[in-house]
Motif scaffolding. Structure first.
Motif, PDB file in Angstrom:
ATOM      1  N   MET A   1     -44.555   7.279   3.252  1.00  0.00           N
ATOM      2  CA  MET A   1     -45.219   8.264   2.401  1.00  0.00           C
ATOM      3  C   MET A   1     -45.751   7.606   1.135  1.00  0.00           C
ATOM      4  O   MET A   1     -44.991   6.969   0.404  1.00  0.00           O
ATOM      5  CB  MET A   1     -44.227   9.375   2.036  1.00  0.00           C
ATOM      6  CG  MET A   1     -43.689  10.150   3.225  1.00  0.00           C
ATOM      7  SD  MET A   1     -42.047  10.897   2.949  1.00  0.00           S
ATOM      8  CE  MET A   1     -40.985   9.470   3.290  1.00  0.00           C
ATOM      9  N   CYS A   2     -47.049   7.761   0.886  1.00  0.00           N
ATOM     10  CA  CYS A   2     -47.660   7.292  -0.355  1.00  0.00           C
ATOM     11  C   CYS A   2     -47.630   8.440  -1.361  1.00  0.00           C
ATOM     12  O   CYS A   2     -48.123   9.537  -1.080  1.00  0.00           O
ATOM     13  CB  CYS A   2     -49.106   6.855  -0.114  1.00  0.00           C
ATOM     14  SG  CYS A   2     -49.275   5.337   0.837  1.00  0.00           S
ATOM     15  N   ALA A   3     -47.060   8.175  -2.539  1.00  0.00           N
ATOM     16  CA  ALA A   3     -46.900   9.215  -3.550  1.00  0.00           C
ATOM     17  C   ALA A   3     -47.155   8.620  -4.925  1.00  0.00           C
ATOM     18  O   ALA A   3     -46.325   7.879  -5.454  1.00  0.00           O
ATOM     19  CB  ALA A   3     -45.500   9.824  -3.485  1.00  0.00           C
ATOM     20  N   GLY A   4     -48.311   8.906  -5.493  1.00  0.00           N
ATOM     21  CA  GLY A   4     -48.638   8.368  -6.809  1.00  0.00           C
ATOM     22  C   GLY A   4     -48.640   6.858  -6.798  1.00  0.00           C
ATOM     23  O   GLY A   4     -49.393   6.221  -6.059  1.00  0.00           O
TER      24      GLY A   4
ATOM     25  N   VAL B   1     -56.243   3.117  -4.532  1.00  0.00           N
ATOM     26  CA  VAL B   1     -57.638   3.501  -4.731  1.00  0.00           C
ATOM     27  C   VAL B   1     -58.127   3.123  -6.123  1.00  0.00           C
ATOM     28  O   VAL B   1     -59.223   2.570  -6.285  1.00  0.00           O
ATOM     29  CB  VAL B   1     -57.813   5.016  -4.499  1.00  0.00           C
ATOM     30  CG1 VAL B   1     -59.278   5.413  -4.646  1.00  0.00           C
ATOM     31  CG2 VAL B   1     -57.303   5.401  -3.117  1.00  0.00           C
ATOM     32  N   VAL B   2     -57.336   3.407  -7.143  1.00  0.00           N
ATOM     33  CA  VAL B   2     -57.769   3.163  -8.521  1.00  0.00           C
ATOM     34  C   VAL B   2     -57.821   1.668  -8.827  1.00  0.00           C
ATOM     35  O   VAL B   2     -58.774   1.188  -9.454  1.00  0.00           O
ATOM     36  CB  VAL B   2     -56.832   3.887  -9.503  1.00  0.00           C
ATOM     37  CG1 VAL B   2     -57.181   3.534 -10.940  1.00  0.00           C
ATOM     38  CG2 VAL B   2     -56.926   5.401  -9.294  1.00  0.00           C
ATOM     39  N   ALA B   3     -56.821   0.914  -8.386  1.00  0.00           N
ATOM     40  CA  ALA B   3     -56.796  -0.532  -8.648  1.00  0.00           C
ATOM     41  C   ALA B   3     -57.762  -1.301  -7.762  1.00  0.00           C
ATOM     42  O   ALA B   3     -57.984  -2.489  -7.987  1.00  0.00           O
ATOM     43  CB  ALA B   3     -55.386  -1.074  -8.443  1.00  0.00           C
ATOM     44  N   SER B   4     -58.326  -0.638  -6.740  1.00  0.00           N
ATOM     45  CA  SER B   4     -59.274  -1.258  -5.816  1.00  0.00           C
ATOM     46  C   SER B   4     -58.654  -2.457  -5.086  1.00  0.00           C
ATOM     47  O   SER B   4     -59.245  -3.522  -4.986  1.00  0.00           O
ATOM     48  CB  SER B   4     -60.558  -1.693  -6.546  1.00  0.00           C
ATOM     49  OG  SER B   4     -61.584  -1.965  -5.613  1.00  0.00           O
TER      50      SER B   4
ATOM     51  N   LYS C   1     -45.162  -0.267  -7.648  1.00  0.00           N
ATOM     52  CA  LYS C   1     -46.032  -1.065  -8.519  1.00  0.00           C
ATOM     53  C   LYS C   1     -47.511  -0.696  -8.354  1.00  0.00           C
ATOM     54  O   LYS C   1     -48.393  -1.446  -8.758  1.00  0.00           O
ATOM     55  CB  LYS C   1     -45.855  -2.568  -8.221  1.00  0.00           C
ATOM     56  CG  LYS C   1     -44.428  -3.076  -8.402  1.00  0.00           C
ATOM     57  CD  LYS C   1     -43.968  -2.949  -9.832  1.00  0.00           C
ATOM     58  CE  LYS C   1     -42.639  -3.660 -10.066  1.00  0.00           C
ATOM     59  NZ  LYS C   1     -41.538  -3.055  -9.291  1.00  0.00           N
ATOM     60  N   GLY C   2     -47.786   0.443  -7.744  1.00  0.00           N
ATOM     61  CA  GLY C   2     -49.176   0.831  -7.530  1.00  0.00           C
ATOM     62  C   GLY C   2     -49.719   1.691  -8.655  1.00  0.00           C
ATOM     63  O   GLY C   2     -49.102   1.845  -9.720  1.00  0.00           O
ATOM     64  N   THR C   3     -50.886   2.262  -8.414  1.00  0.00           N
ATOM     65  CA  THR C   3     -51.510   3.183  -9.359  1.00  0.00           C
ATOM     66  C   THR C   3     -51.702   4.547  -8.693  1.00  0.00           C
ATOM     67  O   THR C   3     -51.098   5.526  -9.080  1.00  0.00           O
ATOM     68  CB  THR C   3     -52.866   2.645  -9.847  1.00  0.00           C
ATOM     69  OG1 THR C   3     -52.693   1.304 -10.346  1.00  0.00           O
ATOM     70  CG2 THR C   3     -53.428   3.523 -10.960  1.00  0.00           C
TER      71      THR C   3
ATOM     72  N   GLY D   1     -66.442  14.467  -2.131  1.00  0.00           N
ATOM     73  CA  GLY D   1     -66.924  13.714  -3.288  1.00  0.00           C
ATOM     74  C   GLY D   1     -65.832  13.287  -4.240  1.00  0.00           C
ATOM     75  O   GLY D   1     -66.110  13.028  -5.412  1.00  0.00           O
ATOM     76  N   TYR D   2     -64.586  13.187  -3.750  1.00  0.00           N
ATOM     77  CA  TYR D   2     -63.487  12.873  -4.665  1.00  0.00           C
ATOM     78  C   TYR D   2     -63.603  11.479  -5.267  1.00  0.00           C
ATOM     79  O   TYR D   2     -63.032  11.219  -6.317  1.00  0.00           O
ATOM     80  CB  TYR D   2     -62.147  13.027  -3.940  1.00  0.00           C
ATOM     81  CG  TYR D   2     -61.875  14.441  -3.498  1.00  0.00           C
ATOM     82  CD1 TYR D   2     -61.678  15.446  -4.428  1.00  0.00           C
ATOM     83  CD2 TYR D   2     -61.847  14.774  -2.150  1.00  0.00           C
ATOM     84  CE1 TYR D   2     -61.446  16.751  -4.034  1.00  0.00           C
ATOM     85  CE2 TYR D   2     -61.615  16.077  -1.742  1.00  0.00           C
ATOM     86  CZ  TYR D   2     -61.419  17.061  -2.689  1.00  0.00           C
ATOM     87  OH  TYR D   2     -61.197  18.350  -2.287  1.00  0.00           O
ATOM     88  N   GLY D   3     -64.294  10.572  -4.607  1.00  0.00           N
ATOM     89  CA  GLY D   3     -64.435   9.222  -5.145  1.00  0.00           C
ATOM     90  C   GLY D   3     -65.716   8.996  -5.923  1.00  0.00           C
ATOM     91  O   GLY D   3     -66.029   7.863  -6.302  1.00  0.00           O
ATOM     92  N   ASP D   4     -66.472  10.086  -6.167  1.00  0.00           N
ATOM     93  CA  ASP D   4     -67.718   9.953  -6.926  1.00  0.00           C
ATOM     94  C   ASP D   4     -67.420   9.984  -8.417  1.00  0.00           C
ATOM     95  O   ASP D   4     -67.936  10.819  -9.161  1.00  0.00           O
ATOM     96  CB  ASP D   4     -68.685  11.082  -6.566  1.00  0.00           C
ATOM     97  CG  ASP D   4     -69.101  11.058  -5.121  1.00  0.00           C
ATOM     98  OD1 ASP D   4     -68.699  10.119  -4.417  1.00  0.00           O
ATOM     99  OD2 ASP D   4     -69.825  11.966  -4.687  1.00  0.00           O
ATOM    100  N   ASN D   5     -66.584   9.065  -8.876  1.00  0.00           N
ATOM    101  CA  ASN D   5     -66.244   9.023 -10.301  1.00  0.00           C
ATOM    102  C   ASN D   5     -65.968   7.586 -10.703  1.00  0.00           C
ATOM    103  O   ASN D   5     -65.913   6.685  -9.864  1.00  0.00           O
ATOM    104  CB  ASN D   5     -65.040   9.930 -10.598  1.00  0.00           C
ATOM    105  CG  ASN D   5     -63.813   9.575  -9.787  1.00  0.00           C
ATOM    106  OD1 ASN D   5     -63.339   8.439  -9.836  1.00  0.00           O
ATOM    107  ND2 ASN D   5     -63.281  10.528  -9.037  1.00  0.00           N
ATOM    108  N   VAL D   6     -65.792   7.371 -11.982  1.00  0.00           N
ATOM    109  CA  VAL D   6     -65.624   6.019 -12.496  1.00  0.00           C
ATOM    110  C   VAL D   6     -64.303   5.415 -12.045  1.00  0.00           C
ATOM    111  O   VAL D   6     -64.229   4.235 -11.684  1.00  0.00           O
ATOM    112  CB  VAL D   6     -65.707   6.028 -14.043  1.00  0.00           C
ATOM    113  CG1 VAL D   6     -65.410   4.640 -14.599  1.00  0.00           C
ATOM    114  CG2 VAL D   6     -67.085   6.492 -14.502  1.00  0.00           C
ATOM    115  N   ALA D   7     -63.224   6.207 -12.034  1.00  0.00           N
ATOM    116  CA  ALA D   7     -61.895   5.661 -11.761  1.00  0.00           C
ATOM    117  C   ALA D   7     -61.703   5.252 -10.309  1.00  0.00           C
ATOM    118  O   ALA D   7     -61.048   4.245 -10.018  1.00  0.00           O
ATOM    119  CB  ALA D   7     -60.817   6.679 -12.148  1.00  0.00           C
ATOM    120  N   GLU D   8     -62.271   6.017  -9.373  1.00  0.00           N
ATOM    121  CA  GLU D   8     -61.951   5.814  -7.966  1.00  0.00           C
ATOM    122  C   GLU D   8     -63.094   5.277  -7.136  1.00  0.00           C
ATOM    123  O   GLU D   8     -62.944   5.133  -5.925  1.00  0.00           O
ATOM    124  CB  GLU D   8     -61.458   7.129  -7.348  1.00  0.00           C
ATOM    125  CG  GLU D   8     -60.148   7.604  -7.934  1.00  0.00           C
ATOM    126  CD  GLU D   8     -59.577   8.788  -7.182  1.00  0.00           C
ATOM    127  OE1 GLU D   8     -60.019   9.035  -6.043  1.00  0.00           O
ATOM    128  OE2 GLU D   8     -58.692   9.453  -7.725  1.00  0.00           O
ATOM    129  N   GLY D   9     -64.237   5.000  -7.738  1.00  0.00           N
ATOM    130  CA  GLY D   9     -65.313   4.500  -6.887  1.00  0.00           C
ATOM    131  C   GLY D   9     -66.622   4.303  -7.607  1.00  0.00           C
ATOM    132  O   GLY D   9     -66.703   3.626  -8.623  1.00  0.00           O
TER     133      GLY D   9
END
Length: 404
Positions: A385-388, A112-115, A91-93, A199-207
């Protein structure tokens, strides 16, 4: 927080790392989603044939599990033959940062995306919301006192939750500038905290996206203040160089690997005896310019001296059957084997397991790319394991080396 030490003392290490830097800086061509692979490197279309069903209502799987693949006999010794892979939640993102709480007997992980942060309860298998607002948290760990440490993309910081419930900021700035988006974090028995800051979280979706002029927003088209009221109080920030950091027990922040030495640092872990540090150099970041990583795992000898790392070398280039795989997060078991989550084509993605010499000894095939993993359970013999959008687990015949 004490001012950072000068990096001039690292000239000796820079000299020894020149060859590695040249290798890491070489770009790796990403395959487009529609690109047709040559037949010689085409992976299988499914993980099993007939296609496997997943979920709580899926039919039983024969054991040993057909998606747990032995490449070297030594891998068989790490497996529990009666165990099967299970998807326990979907049920995650985008799930990241699994960490096991020995005191609480739960698995903490981030969406990460759903915060949000969730926890998987050991006794019931139920997944509950742990923090409804996590500020786009990514990596998590528990230190040797049982305190939770978390990387927050949105607030661009690393925090530690104290036993009284208060939040202590471990690091949020370097040389007067905000961090990028702390990604993965590990704890050392000496009280230090090590983390990567790509810098992977320097975007609108993840941070928290860069303000105009930053690498992820160079032309200012992204309206970086929309959607999160806190951005106004944070002030502007642009991506800085990617570093791997160490914060000692006194709170002193220091760079242990610069962007020139290892660009785009991602997952990291210690060997069981803390004589080695493993760091993943991942691919191109959003909006990044000219500093692709090589999508490989690198290893360094670890020391207690002021210059803590030496003898840089390639651990594995992460190429398999002619395909460049994408490593993300990793953990060591008590024997020193490295279990690494990988992205790639269906049929190849999942978990790769390497012995301490860097030889691939086994694989776990999953229908989704694995971002990160950890060992949990009361005996630390379950691999989570976290996968998607999903969380998977497998009981194994080894144990995790770190507290989480």
């Amino acid at each position: 927080m004490a001012p950072p030490r000068s990096r001039l003392a690292r000239r000796a290490m820079l000299k020894g790392i020149t060859a590695l830097s040249a290798t890491v800086a070489a770009p790796v061509l990403a395959r487009g989603a529609d690109e047709v692979l040559p037949d010689t490197v085409r992976p299988p279309d499914v993980t099993t044939n007939p296609p496997r069903q997943w979920g709580v209502n899926a039919p039983p799987v024969y054991t040993p599990d057909p998606d747990v693949l032995v490449i070297d006999r030594s891998f068989r010794d790490l497996l529990y033959g009666n165990a099967a892979l299970h998807r326990v939640w979907d049920k995650g993102t985008w799930l990241e940062g699994p960490a096991w709480s020995s005191q609480g007997r739960y698995l903490l992980f981030s969406d990460v995306v759903a915060s949000r942060q969730y926890r998987y309860l050991w006794e019931t298998g139920e997944v509950t919301i742990f923090r409804p607002e996590s500020y786009h948290a990514n990596g998590n760990t528990f230190d040797y006192q049982g305190r939770q440490i978390t990387c927050e993309h949105f607030l661009r910081r690393v925090i530690r939750w104290e036993h009284d419930g208060s939040a202590h900021v471990v690091a949020d700035k370097f040389e007067g500038h905000s961090l990028n988006s702390p990604n993965d974090v590990i704890a050392h028995p000496d009280g230090s905290i090590w983390f990567t800051d790509p810098g992977y979280g320097d975007n609108v979706a993840e941070g928290h996206a860069d303000m105009p002029g930053g690498e992820a927003n160079p032309d200012g088209h992204i309206r970086w203040k929309i959607g999160e009221e806190l951005i106004g109080t944070l002030g502007g920030s642009r991506r800085q160089a990617d570093h791997t950091f160490r914060v000692d027990a006194t709170g002193h922040l220091d760079v242990v690997l610069t962007q020139a030495q290892l660009p785009n640092p991602n997952g990291l872990c210690f060997s069981p005896d803390f004589s080695r540090l493993y760091v993943i150099s991942s691919g191109k970041q959003p909006g990044g310019h000219g500093h692709d990583g090589d999508q490989a795992v690198h290893v360094f000898d670890l020391h207690k001296e002021e210059l803590p790392l030496s003898n840089p070398r390639l651990f594995t280039n992460m190429r398999f059957e002619g395909v460049q795989m994408g490593p993300d997060g990793m953990k060591a078991d008590v024997h020193g084997n490295i279990w690494c989550g990988v992205s790639g084509p269906v049929g190849l993605c999942g978990v790769f397991v390497f012995n301490p010499e860097g030889h691939l000894i086994g694989r776990i095939r999953l229908p989704q790319s694995v971002s990160n993993l950890t060992f949990g359970g009361p005996k630390r013999d379950w691999l989570f394991m976290c996968a998607g959008d999903s969380l998977y687990r497998l009981q194994v015949n080894t144990q995790g080396a770190a507290p989480a």
